[in-house]
Design an enzyme around this catalytic site. Structure first.
Site: not given
Length: 348
Positions: A147, A254
């Protein structure tokens, strides 16, 4: 069929941080479907509606009433409510039905033993804590996802250099979670990242900033992947229109957030029609949802990229299951079973 649902609070082992928020826990919802005659739900199929507060398109006051209405309709033989825009409910319904059809063995979509290569995820933390996480992850995984967008450019540059020192051949994926808000800011950061041989960067700018995203994709020296951009787009024609307009290198699927498993198939068709690659990523589900995503991924034909699935190890109270890690592979251990929790079920 009969249906019931329950709420379950998952507790993180750490302070989970993205460029958007910090989390100590996450609530999720389990849906069970049982065939007629199964009074005690012993052969029920399980599904997970992993509503992601602040990110899911269905996050709002209608979510729980719709889940309740869905179970009520199943139990009373009534027409099911329209859940097209309720992505996590679609995923829960599709996986619970597939699991029920497999006899409630927690093997939706495929009964094959799992062995799926996944990337190692490094969460945003302090600089020192991130370096410590790299020590383990960069030695275990060939594909590293980290991230970005929360620390300074200098700190992130040092982190990427450190990964390269430990694992010079690593494939590095970045996930910005929409951290950059202008073309100048995005390009300055991306050009800095590009010095470290980066595979891709997910969602560099916030979703629905189409003109800005188009410019970033056009000028970025790193291939861009769309992630949050897919949330809330349900019509197949709109999916293809989005990918034709933006032309990303990849899309990140997702199922909890982009239309369940049926919606994910539509995104794959749109990606393949426009030349975009794709891979699946979990979205902080429990082992119930992670298992369903992994089994769905394994059931798809053709070669697949290294997936972005979780490891099931981020929660202190996850559902004990056969899911485990073997090197950089998510596997299912044949000698282990599921230990489903005692829950306060609601059966409308």
């Amino acid at each position: 069929m009969r249906a019931r649902y329950a709420t379950y609070r998952l507790d993180f082992n750490f302070l989970a941080q993205t460029s958007r928020e910090s989390m100590r826990h996450k609530d999720t919802y389990f849906l069970c479907l049982a065939p007629d005659g199964d009074e005690d739900f012993s052969r029920a199929g399980w599904g997970e509606a992993g509503l992601f507060r602040g990110l899911s398109a269905e996050d709002g006051p209608d979510f729980l009433p719709t889940l309740h209405a869905l179970c009520h309709a199943v139990n009373h033989g009534e027409p099911l409510p329209d859940i097209t825009s309720f992505s996590s409910l679609r995923m829960a319904m599709e996986s619970a039905r597939a699991d029920m059809e497999s006899g409630g063995r927690h093997e939706p979509f495929t009964s094959a033993r799992l062995s799926i290569p996944i990337n190692g995820l490094i969460w945003i933390d302090t600089f020192d804590a991130t370096i410590h996480a790299i020590e383990r992850k960069a030695r275990q995984f060939e594909v590293i996802k980290i991230k970005v967008g929360r620390l300074s450019a200098d700190e992130e540059g040092e982190i990427l250099r450190y990964i390269r020192r430990i694992n010079p051949s690593a494939i590095i994926r970045l996930d910005a979670n929409g951290a950059f808000h202008s073309l100048d800011e995005a390009m300055e950061r991306i050009e800095g990242y590009a010095r470290h041989r980066i595979h891709s960067i997910e969602q560099p700018v916030p979703q629905r900033q189409y003109e800005l995203m188009s410019e970033v994709i056009r000028f970025s020296p790193i291939p861009v992947a769309l992630d949050e951009e897919l949330i809330g787009i349900n019509a197949p024609a709109e999916k293809r229109d989005l990918l034709e307009a933006l032309r990303p290198a990849y899309i990140i699927l997702k199922p909890t957030l982009c239309g369940g498993f049926s919606g994910s198939k539509e995104w794959i068709a749109a990606a393949e029609a426009t030349g975009a690659g794709w891979w699946f990523t979990s979205a902080l589900e429990s082992n119930v949802g992670l298992n369903a995503i992994a089994r769905f991924t394994a059931s798809l034909p053709g070669p697949k990229m290294c997936q972005g699935l979780g490891t099931g190890q981020i929660y202190s109270n996850n559902i004990p299951s056969p899911l485990d890690m073997q090197g950089q592979y998510l596997i299912s251990r044949p000698d282990a079973g599921w230990q489903m929790p005692a829950l306060e079920w609601i059966e409308p």
